[in-house]
Structure formats: C-alpha cells, structure tokens
Write an enzyme that holds these catalytic residues in place. Structure first.
Site, short mmCIF file in Angstrom:
data_model
loop_
_atom_site.label_atom_id
_atom_site.label_comp_id
_atom_site.label_asym_id
_atom_site.label_seq_id
_atom_site.Cartn_x
_atom_site.Cartn_y
_atom_site.Cartn_z
N ASP A 197 -17.77 20.10 0.86
CA ASP A 197 -18.65 19.22 0.08
C ASP A 197 -18.04 17.83 -0.05
O ASP A 197 -18.71 16.80 0.14
CB ASP A 197 -19.00 19.83 -1.29
CG ASP A 197 -17.85 20.61 -1.92
OD1 ASP A 197 -16.81 20.75 -1.28
OD2 ASP A 197 -18.01 21.05 -3.06
N LYS A 223 -14.12 25.87 2.73
CA LYS A 223 -14.39 26.04 1.30
C LYS A 223 -13.45 27.13 0.81
O LYS A 223 -13.86 28.15 0.25
CB LYS A 223 -15.87 26.42 1.13
CG LYS A 223 -16.38 26.40 -0.28
CD LYS A 223 -16.86 25.04 -0.73
CE LYS A 223 -17.21 25.09 -2.19
NZ LYS A 223 -17.51 23.80 -2.78
N ASP A 265 -22.41 23.27 11.90
CA ASP A 265 -23.81 23.00 12.20
C ASP A 265 -24.34 21.89 11.29
O ASP A 265 -24.95 20.92 11.73
CB ASP A 265 -24.60 24.29 12.00
CG ASP A 265 -25.99 24.23 12.57
OD1 ASP A 265 -26.27 23.28 13.33
OD2 ASP A 265 -26.81 25.11 12.26
#
Ligand code: NAD
Length: 359
Positions: free
Chosen positions: A223, A190, A247
């Site tokens: 995302d 990100k 994760d």
C-alpha cells in the site's frame, strides 16, 4: 530465419497483432510466423480456448508473441493467460515501464521495471466454491485447527507462496538488474499481515539479495508502495512482486507512463518466452481499427531483444518513440480528448512507424 508463434488473441487482439507483425517485418529481421488461435472464437469451435497445439507450438519455437484474450468474469473458461503461464512455467512477468516524450501523462522521466511472479499466489487457481462439500470441509478444518470461524456462505481462494517460486523470481530480478545496468531492486509485500506467505517472500528475497552485493536492495509494503510510486517514482528502479500485487502495480505504473496503450510485457520461463501487452482485449473496441497497437509493438521490441536482434529492436523502438513525440499519427487514447477527430487508426499508426523505419 526465426520461427516464432503468433497468437492474435480475440477482441482487439487481431487488429493490434496485424499492426505489430507489419512493423516487426519492416525491421527486416527474417521471421517465419506460426499463427495459432486461442480465445473465445476457438472455444466455440473446439470446446477449449487453449488447444494443445498452441502450447506445442510455443514449446517448439521457444518464442511467441500474443495479443490479449478475453476471460469471461465468474463463468466459462478459466483464463487462457493463466493457463499458458502455468503450463509453460512462464514464472516471470517482465514489464518495463518507460515514459516516451510526447506521451500525454502527468509524470515525466519514468523508467521502472516491474517483475511479477507469475505462477503462485491467489492466481494459482485453487478456489473453493461457496456451499460445496469441499468448501464446507475446508471451513470445518480451519475451525478445528485455528479456532477461526469462516462464514458458511463464503467462497475461498488459496494463496500459496513457496521458497522455490520466490527464490527464482527474485533471482531473475537481480540478474535482470545486473545485466541491464540497474542499481536497485525493491521487494513489495504485505508481510506485516500475511506472515507465512508475504513474510516468506520477504525473507527469501533478503537471502537472495545477499548474493548480489553490487545491487542495492530494499523492501516496501504494497500500500505504501502505491502511494510512493505516485509521489516519487524516481526513487525506484526494479520492483519484484508476488503475483497479485504485481498485476495491480503494473497497471498503476502503466498509468504513470500514459496508459495501457503503451505498456508492454513478457512472460518468461527457463525454456521459452511469450511477449504480450499488459492490456486486455478491450471488447467494446473490437473490429473498430481504433485502439493503440504500441503496447504490443513495444512487446515486439522486447521480443527482438530477447532473440538477440538488439539493433532491430533499437530501430523499432526509436521509430515508435518518434511517432509518439510527433503526436500526429497516434490513436485516440494519446490525444487530448478521446473524441479527437485527428486520432489515427490502428493501421495508420503502423504505417507511420514503418515510414520512420525507412528513414
Ligand atoms: P482492457 O485492458 O481490455 O481494457 C480496459 C480499457 O483500457 C478499455 O476499455 C480501453 O478504454 C483501454 N484500452 C485497453 N487497451 C487499449 C489499447 N490498446 N488502446 C487504447 N485503449 C486501450 O481491460 P478489461 O476491460 O478489464 O478486460 C477486457 C478483457 O481482457 C477481460 O476479459 C480480461 O480478462 C482480458 N484481459 C486479458 C489480458 C491478456 O490477454 N493478457 C490482460 C488483461 C485483461
């Protein structure tokens, strides 16, 4: 004779560990198991969920297989899993996610490998409790150095991402790709929002990629990656991610291949490796002989490959795949509905796989 540490864990851990040990032994590979306990029960007796002799055993044997261990939310001991990864510097979490024909899933032909950094990021365990003196000091420091005001009633977690940590995990991803006939590595981040942590991860990943011209490289924002994995997973091959995204995306990909009951994993460092399923200890199913042992068994397949027993690994994987394809001796999570009366028990799954291994 191999000497391997076996940590049954807690919750459903001991049941699936017993089933896994049985099928690994049925391959004929000679293994002397050193059984070591960790988790809730040990905590009650010894005051620590991870006694030093567990770590010592893994250090000595270099290879371990582990069932899941419960981490109480927000109280009690910190995660055994995180502590184990940090104390043995198991910096890589390797999770191959492959569809097996017959598994009940909305997707077919998935063959992805998730490589998750295991020691840094928000999971490094550097946390500041709401209202403590240190937290107040930190809030003050942040206000003085950035002008930004954090609310006084905040808790704070720190997210360290280093050049060193990123370099070795991305290198691992490329070497894995090269050694396993993979074509592409995708770095997930990100970086558009967190320039000094995820931005660093991406920059280092690009540098490492330059040393592997035979493997394609690209990057995706996390995302967007989640959406793409659901829409067109076939476009992806090996994914390398910082700890937290790794994760979450691992569970997403486990969902693509038919659930946590089928998702194996390994935590690997330079000296040793601990193999374990992706799923947790599912406490509500403890002692019911009901849950799926295949994720831990497939972790055992990875372990056999790691120690150089590829033939036995292939045979065990084929036997597991055969049982999945037939769809008879599989647990409730692999049946059309969870209350299907024909669902097999954990130990029946092991027996069916052993039968297949004999053929
Ligand atoms: P979980 O993976 O234990 O269970 C979530 C649900 O997934 C279960 O209720 C069950 O419906 C299903 N499930 C999981 N494993 C299954 C299996 N083998 N067969 C069939 N169904 C299965 O996740 P959770 O409930 O979030 O976590 C429970 C505990 O496990 C927590 O304390 C958590 O911290 C811990 N945990 C440990 C590890 C580990 O030891 N590596 C990993 C994840 C979670």
């Amino acid at each position: 004779m191999y000497r391997i540490t076996l940590i049954p864990g807690d919750g459903i851990g001991p049941e699936i560990a017993t089933a896994t040990k049985k099928v690994i032994e049925a391959t004929g590979v000679p293994i002397e198991w050193e059984v070591k306990k960790a988790g809730e029960d040990v905590f009650e007796k010894q005051g620590t969920p991870l006694p030093e002799d567990v770590i010592e055993s893994i250090r000595e044997n270099k290879v371990a297989i582990k069932g899941p261990v419960t981490t109480p939310v927000g109280k009690g001991f910190r995660s055994v899993n995180v502590a184990l990864r940090q104390s043995l510097d198991l910096y890589c979490c390797l999770r191959p996610c492959k569809s097996y024909p017959g598994a009940r899933t909305r997707f077919e032909g998935i063959d992805l490998v998730i490589i998750r950094e295991n020691t840094e990021d928000l999971y490094a365990g550097i946390e500041y409790q709401k209202g403590s003196e240190d937290t107040r000091g930190l809030i003050e420091f942040i206000k003085n150095t950035t002008g930004k005001k954090i609310r006084d009633d905040s808790g704070i977690s720190i997210k360290p991402i280093s050049v060193y940590g990123t370099e070795r995990i991305v290198r691992f991803a490329f070497e894995y790709a090269r050694n396993n006939g993979r074509k592409k590595v995708t770095a997930v981040h990100k970086a558009n929002i967190m320039k000094h942590t995820d931005g660093l991860f991406l920059e280092v990943a690009r540098d490492v990629a330059d040393h592997f011209p035979d493997i394609a490289f690209e990057d995706r924002i996390v995302d967007n990656m989640c959406m793409q994995l659901v829409q067109k997973p076939e476009l992806y091959d090996v994914l390398v991610l910082p700890n937290l995204y790794g994760d979450i995306v691992s569970d997403l990909v486990a969902g693509l291949i038919g659930g946590l009951g089928l998702a194996p994993g390994a935590n690997i460092g330079d000296g040793c490796a601990v193999f374990e399923p992706t799923h947790g200890s599912a406490p509500k199913y403890k002692g019911l002989n009901k849950t799926n042992p295949m994720a831990m068994m497939l972790s055992g397949v990875m372990m056999l490959r790691y120690i150089g027993e590829s033939g036995a690994a292939d045979r065990l994987e084929r036997a597991i795949a055969g049982v999945i394809q037939e769809g008879r001796h599989v647990t409730y999570d692999m049946k059309p509905t969870p209350d299907d009366p024909t669902a097999a028990t954990t130990s029946q799954v092991a027996d069916a796989i052993i039968e297949k291994l004999k053929k």
